[in-house]
Design a protein around this motif. Structure first.
Motif, PDB file in Angstrom:
ATOM      1  N   LYS A   1       0.846  -1.185   0.000  1.00 49.05           N
ATOM      2  CA  LYS A   1       0.000   0.000   0.000  1.00 49.05           C
ATOM      3  C   LYS A   1       0.887   1.242   0.000  1.00 49.05           C
ATOM      4  N   PHE A   2       0.495   2.204  -0.826  1.00 46.06           N
ATOM      5  CA  PHE A   2       1.245   3.446  -0.989  1.00 46.06           C
ATOM      6  C   PHE A   2       0.453   4.551  -0.297  1.00 46.06           C
ATOM      7  N   TRP A   3       1.003   5.093   0.800  1.00 49.26           N
ATOM      8  CA  TRP A   3       0.256   6.065   1.603  1.00 49.26           C
ATOM      9  C   TRP A   3       0.804   7.480   1.484  1.00 49.26           C
ATOM     10  N   GLY A   4       1.491   7.774   0.402  1.00 45.80           N
ATOM     11  CA  GLY A   4       1.992   9.136   0.218  1.00 45.80           C
ATOM     12  C   GLY A   4       3.327   9.354   0.892  1.00 45.80           C
ATOM     13  N   ARG A   5       3.346   9.331   2.210  1.00 45.53           N
ATOM     14  CA  ARG A   5       4.593   9.519   2.954  1.00 45.53           C
ATOM     15  C   ARG A   5       5.273   8.197   3.284  1.00 45.53           C
ATOM     16  N   SER A   6       4.583   7.089   3.090  1.00 41.62           N
ATOM     17  CA  SER A   6       5.172   5.798   3.449  1.00 41.62           C
ATOM     18  C   SER A   6       4.607   4.700   2.563  1.00 41.62           C
ATOM     19  N   ILE A   7       5.333   3.583   2.527  1.00 39.17           N
ATOM     20  CA  ILE A   7       4.904   2.381   1.815  1.00 39.17           C
ATOM     21  C   ILE A   7       4.852   1.246   2.822  1.00 39.17           C
ATOM     22  N   GLN A   8       3.756   0.521   2.854  1.00 36.55           N
ATOM     23  CA  GLN A   8       3.611  -0.627   3.753  1.00 36.55           C
ATOM     24  C   GLN A   8       3.575  -1.906   2.930  1.00 36.55           C
ATOM     25  N   LEU A   9       4.424  -2.856   3.302  1.00 42.70           N
ATOM     26  CA  LEU A   9       4.541  -4.124   2.592  1.00 42.70           C
ATOM     27  C   LEU A   9       4.187  -5.256   3.548  1.00 42.70           C
ATOM     28  N   ASP A  10       3.136  -5.995   3.219  1.00 35.83           N
ATOM     29  CA  ASP A  10       2.681  -7.107   4.055  1.00 35.83           C
ATOM     30  C   ASP A  10       2.861  -8.412   3.285  1.00 35.83           C
ATOM     31  N   PRO A  11       3.876  -9.218   3.636  1.00 32.35           N
ATOM     32  CA  PRO A  11       4.098 -10.479   2.926  1.00 32.35           C
ATOM     33  C   PRO A  11       3.071 -11.535   3.307  1.00 32.35           C
ATOM     34  N   VAL A  12       2.614 -12.270   2.309  1.00 31.93           N
ATOM     35  CA  VAL A  12       1.685 -13.369   2.524  1.00 31.93           C
ATOM     36  C   VAL A  12       2.318 -14.625   1.938  1.00 31.93           C
ATOM     37  N   GLY A  13       2.522 -15.613   2.746  1.00 26.18           N
ATOM     38  CA  GLY A  13       3.155 -16.840   2.271  1.00 26.18           C
ATOM     39  C   GLY A  13       3.978 -17.474   3.376  1.00 26.18           C
ATOM     40  N   VAL A  14       4.318 -18.742   3.196  1.00 21.19           N
ATOM     41  CA  VAL A  14       5.058 -19.514   4.196  1.00 21.19           C
ATOM     42  C   VAL A  14       6.387 -19.957   3.609  1.00 21.19           C
ATOM     43  N   LEU A  15       7.465 -19.783   4.378  1.00 18.33           N
ATOM     44  CA  LEU A  15       8.788 -20.269   4.008  1.00 18.33           C
ATOM     45  C   LEU A  15       9.019 -21.612   4.688  1.00 18.33           C
ATOM     46  N   ASN A  16       9.616 -22.543   3.966  1.00 18.32           N
ATOM     47  CA  ASN A  16       9.802 -23.905   4.464  1.00 18.32           C
ATOM     48  C   ASN A  16      11.269 -24.288   4.392  1.00 18.32           C
ATOM     49  N   LEU A  17      11.752 -24.922   5.434  1.00 21.63           N
ATOM     50  CA  LEU A  17      13.117 -25.433   5.478  1.00 21.63           C
ATOM     51  C   LEU A  17      13.059 -26.882   5.953  1.00 21.63           C
ATOM     52  N   GLU A  18      13.539 -27.796   5.107  1.00 23.62           N
ATOM     53  CA  GLU A  18      13.486 -29.218   5.433  1.00 23.62           C
ATOM     54  C   GLU A  18      14.888 -29.810   5.386  1.00 23.62           C
ATOM     55  N   PHE A  19      15.293 -30.487   6.454  1.00 26.75           N
ATOM     56  CA  PHE A  19      16.576 -31.171   6.508  1.00 26.75           C
ATOM     57  C   PHE A  19      16.411 -32.614   6.052  1.00 26.75           C
ATOM     58  N   ASP A  20      17.520 -33.202   5.624  1.00 25.92           N
ATOM     59  CA  ASP A  20      17.456 -34.570   5.100  1.00 25.92           C
ATOM     60  C   ASP A  20      17.002 -35.588   6.137  1.00 25.92           C
ATOM     61  N   ASP A  21      17.145 -35.247   7.434  1.00 27.30           N
ATOM     62  CA  ASP A  21      16.709 -36.181   8.474  1.00 27.30           C
ATOM     63  C   ASP A  21      15.219 -36.062   8.784  1.00 27.30           C
ATOM     64  N   GLY A  22      14.503 -35.222   8.034  1.00 25.93           N
ATOM     65  CA  GLY A  22      13.058 -35.129   8.181  1.00 25.93           C
ATOM     66  C   GLY A  22      12.554 -33.978   9.036  1.00 25.93           C
ATOM     67  N   GLU A  23      13.426 -33.235   9.690  1.00 27.26           N
ATOM     68  CA  GLU A  23      12.972 -32.110  10.510  1.00 27.26           C
ATOM     69  C   GLU A  23      12.627 -30.930   9.606  1.00 27.26           C
ATOM     70  N   VAL A  24      11.478 -30.315   9.866  1.00 31.15           N
ATOM     71  CA  VAL A  24      10.960 -29.238   9.025  1.00 31.15           C
ATOM     72  C   VAL A  24      10.660 -28.030   9.902  1.00 31.15           C
ATOM     73  N   PHE A  25      10.984 -26.838   9.384  1.00 35.75           N
ATOM     74  CA  PHE A  25      10.643 -25.578  10.039  1.00 35.75           C
ATOM     75  C   PHE A  25       9.885 -24.703   9.048  1.00 35.75           C
ATOM     76  N   GLN A  26       8.876 -23.990   9.561  1.00 40.51           N
ATOM     77  CA  GLN A  26       8.069 -23.094   8.737  1.00 40.51           C
ATOM     78  C   GLN A  26       7.903 -21.755   9.445  1.00 40.51           C
ATOM     79  N   TRP A  27       7.935 -20.657   8.661  1.00 36.22           N
ATOM     80  CA  TRP A  27       7.698 -19.335   9.228  1.00 36.22           C
ATOM     81  C   TRP A  27       7.251 -18.375   8.126  1.00 36.22           C
ATOM     82  N   SER A  28       6.712 -17.259   8.536  1.00 39.97           N
ATOM     83  CA  SER A  28       6.304 -16.192   7.623  1.00 39.97           C
ATOM     84  C   SER A  28       7.022 -14.910   7.997  1.00 39.97           C
TER      85      SER A  28
END
Length: 713
Positions: A467-494
């Motif tokens: 959103k462009f508010w004239g004096r500022s820009i606001q960026l809101d990310p939507v989506g999930v980042l995934n990290l998976e290790f070969d041993d099966g452990e998984v982490f997720q965050w936004s």
């Protein structure tokens, strides 16, 4: 202020500073001004039924204090500790505590707490009712009132008719009068615009002046050798309970040490820790790769649990990459920012056509890879997990999640919005990984990525709402980042919210704020809080968090800054204040790399400078959809600004066909949605096609071709 007349009075708890915490003050609301007084010490106010006659009392504690006072006491009023003019203030209720609220004046924030929820409601309703008595017109409303000024010539016409003047002369007189008024009105509008800009500039200068004063005080205190003594002296100096402190000191410290409404608990002050050599280095702060070799630090053998942790990445090959951008061919011309933004207030930034001046020579696809600059942290997390240390694994994952923000400091230009089907590859054997990303949707704008390292995979997609508010820009990310290790452990965050401020006046800066939760599928999870920067903040960019086990018990604490470094300590350290001996045992997880010696106006890091590099050997292997081949971006990097603008306009006009292309069945080439989900996953085949040089399925999206080439037959 007189004792007569109607008003509101009562006791509220006021946040003073981290040394004093919450302290009771007597508040009086009258004539649009909220004043507060001390109720202890030699400067305390004396309140009784006589002095507060005609005032409405809020809170049981206020009534008890009045009933305990004797009418025979002196009725003189002391000078208030502070005054808040509600006409220029805003009121905000806390969402995490139903007894707390705050008042923002434009230069500082007053944090208050009532005894009960009902008490807060009574105070905020009274304050808002008074504030509503002083409506403020916005700059646009003021200008509108000026522009719609109407002048009537009716009285002039009647007077001339009485004198027997003919109609033609009357019309000439009216025309002369209206012409003179039009000229005067134009001058008046210009003067009013200049006045509004001057007022905004003065407000900005006032804020910067206070910020500079606080910074000078802060820097002088940091140079003291004895940090504990310095901490105690600052608490004594700024303590409101001290008989010798001044009202100005109290108010200034309140503004500088403020606590945000949404904080679950108070932040540590990380200045002393990040500027001190007292903390120990963990094995996970080892640095390697061609970008970090200048920053390697010696490690104590006692701080490294195993020699294998120290050797991670040492077998990666060294690859020589460029260290600077090409020298610009043309001299860059400035643009009128105000003329660009005045018609785009509140619009989606991706739909605003901006000149190339506002871009940096990177695409959003390449910016995704920039988040992996410190991928050695994932390598270390993998090794710790192999050794059975799950806690050190998630600590390194948390540090990696924060490190992606380090490159955003000072990066005020926006990346190029990729074309539909645009791709980017990054084959970095010197980091032990290869990365690939593709723009998979135009509306909404979604970028998907996939990365493979040694022992791990990282993927995700991002729908960035702006959103462009004239004096500022606001960026809101939507989506999930995934990290998976070969041993099966998984982490997720936004990711958290990002805002860029001071687009019109003042120095541009960006800030990241919000809560990031890293969910693991095994023993531990992490919660990181990015502190929102206030208008006057001597210690911005703070990040703090905790590692919790399945039972919700805190087993480790993290703190630091997203643009500097992250540290950790075992156990729950959230209740320990500044100067605690145990905090000196903090261990370093991650430290930001040194800046590039070849600075550009884009403030690119050493790593970012390499992302758009294109040499003959690489160019022959890339598909025609790769961001390195985008002409407007390449021209901007080379300093061919006029050509870059022409090419950017051509590609954006062509990009407008993207919605129709999606409606007609266009699909991404290398990613597909998972069944029953809106998440995109890499389907494979890219690196195999690259090896064989088979790019028949990849259209020349940057060339002069028809849109039909995008569709499968």
């Amino acid at each position: 202020m007189t004792s007569s007349g109607t008003g509101i009075s009562g006791i509220l708890q006021k946040w003073v500073n981290y040394g004093r915490g919450w302290r009771p003050r007597w508040f009086v609301l009258q004539d649009g001004v909220l004043s507060y007084y001390k109720i202890h010490g030699p400067d305390k106010i004396i309140v009784n039924q006589e002095t507060e006659k005609g005032s409405k009392l809020i809170g049981e504690e206020s009534l008890r204090r009045i009933s305990r006072s004797r009418n025979g006491q002196s009725q003189c009023r002391r000078k208030p500790v502070g005054e808040i003019h509600l006409k220029v203030s805003s009121i905000r209720e806390s969402r995490s505590d139903d007894k707390r609220f705050s008042i923002f004046t434009g230069t500082k924030r007053l944090h208050l707490r009532a005894d009960t929820r009902e008490g807060r409601v009574a105070w905020t309703e009274a304050l808002q009712a008074v504030k509503d008595m002083f409506p403020r017109l916005s700059n646009s409303e003021l200008m509108a009132s000026i522009e719609h000024m109407v002048v009537s010539t009716e009285k002039l016409r009647q007077r001339l008719l009485e004198e027997g003047v003919c109609e033609a002369a009357i019309q000439d007189s009216e025309q002369i009068m209206m012409s003179e008024f039009s000229t005067l009105h134009s001058h008046f509008v210009v003067l009013k615009q200049k006045q509004l800009l001057l007022i905004d500039t003065l407000r900005q200068l006032e804020t910067e002046k206070v910020d500079l004063e606080n910074t000078v005080v802060d820097e002088s205190q940091r140079q003291l050798k004895d940090q504990e003594a310095s901490s105690r002296s600052r608490q004594d100096k700024f303590s409101e309970g001290s008989p010798s402190d001044s009202d100005d000191d109290n108010d200034r410290h309140d503004a500088a040490e403020e606590e945000t409404d949404d904080d679950d608990n108070a932040f540590f002050d990380t200045r002393d820790f990040l500027s001190s050599s007292s903390f120990k280095s963990s094995g996970s702060d080892f640095r390697r790769s061609s970008f970090d070799s200048d920053d390697e630090e010696d490690l104590d053998s006692e701080d490294c649990a195993d020699s294998s942790i120290r050797s991670v990445g040492t077998d990666y090959p060294h690859i020589r990459r460029r260290r600077k951008l090409p020298d610009p061919i043309e001299k860059e011309k400035g643009v009128s920012l105000w003329s660009m933004i005045k018609d785009n207030i509140g619009k989606d930034l991706t739909k605003v056509c901006l000149p190339v001046y506002f871009n940096e020579p990177l695409s959003s696809l390449q910016k995704c890879f920039e988040d992996l600059e410190y991928s050695y942290l994932i390598d270390r997390a993998y090794e710790w997990g192999k050794m059975g240390n799950s806690l050190m694994r998630i600590l390194n994952v948390a540090a990696f999640a924060v490190s992606g923000y380090a490159s955003t400091d000072g990066r005020n230009c926006k990346p190029f919005n990729p074309l539909l089907g645009e791709t980017y590859e990054a084959d970095y054997p010197d980091k032990g990984l290869r990365f690939f990303s593709e723009k998979v949707s135009h509306h909404p704008m979604i970028v998907a990525c996939h990365c493979e390292g040694r022992g791990w995979k990282f993927w995700g997609d991002s729908n960035l709402k702006s959103k462009f508010w004239g004096r500022s820009i606001q960026l809101d990310p939507v989506g999930v980042l995934n990290l998976e290790f070969d041993d099966g452990e998984v982490f997720q965050w936004s990711k958290v919210t990002t805002s860029i401020y001071n687009l019109i006046l003042g120095k541009l800066y960006c800030d990241h704020y919000g809560t990031m939760r890293i969910q693991g599928n095994r023993e531990y999870s992490c919660k990181l809080k990015f502190k929102e920067q206030s208008i006057i903040d001597r210690n911005p960019h703070q990040v703090q968090g905790v590692i919790q086990d399945r039972n919700g018990k805190t087993v480790a604490t993290l703190f630091g800054k997203w643009d500097e470094s992250m540290l950790y300590m075992n156990g729950d350290c959230s209740g320990k204040g500044k100067g605690s001996d145990s905090l000196s045992e903090a261990r370093l997880l991650w430290k930001r790399s040194k800046p590039s010696k070849f600075q550009t106006r884009y403030n690119l890091t050493r790593f970012a400078i390499t992302l758009n590099e294109l040499n003959p050997g690489l160019k022959e292997k890339l598909p025609p959809t790769d961001s390195r081949l985008r002409p407007d971006q390449r021209c901007l990097e080379n300093g061919e600004y006029e050509t870059a603008n022409v090419e950017k306009l051509r590609l954006e006009q062509r990009q407008r066909q993207s919605r129709k292309m999606q409606e007609r069945g266009w699909k991404p080439r290398w990613f597909a949605k998972e069944k029953g989900s809106d998440t995109y996953r890499y389907i494979g085949g890219y690196w195999e096609a690259r090896e064989n040089g088979k790019w028949e399925s990849c259209p020349d999206i940057f060339g002069q071709v028809a849109s039909d080439q995008f569709f499968d037959s």
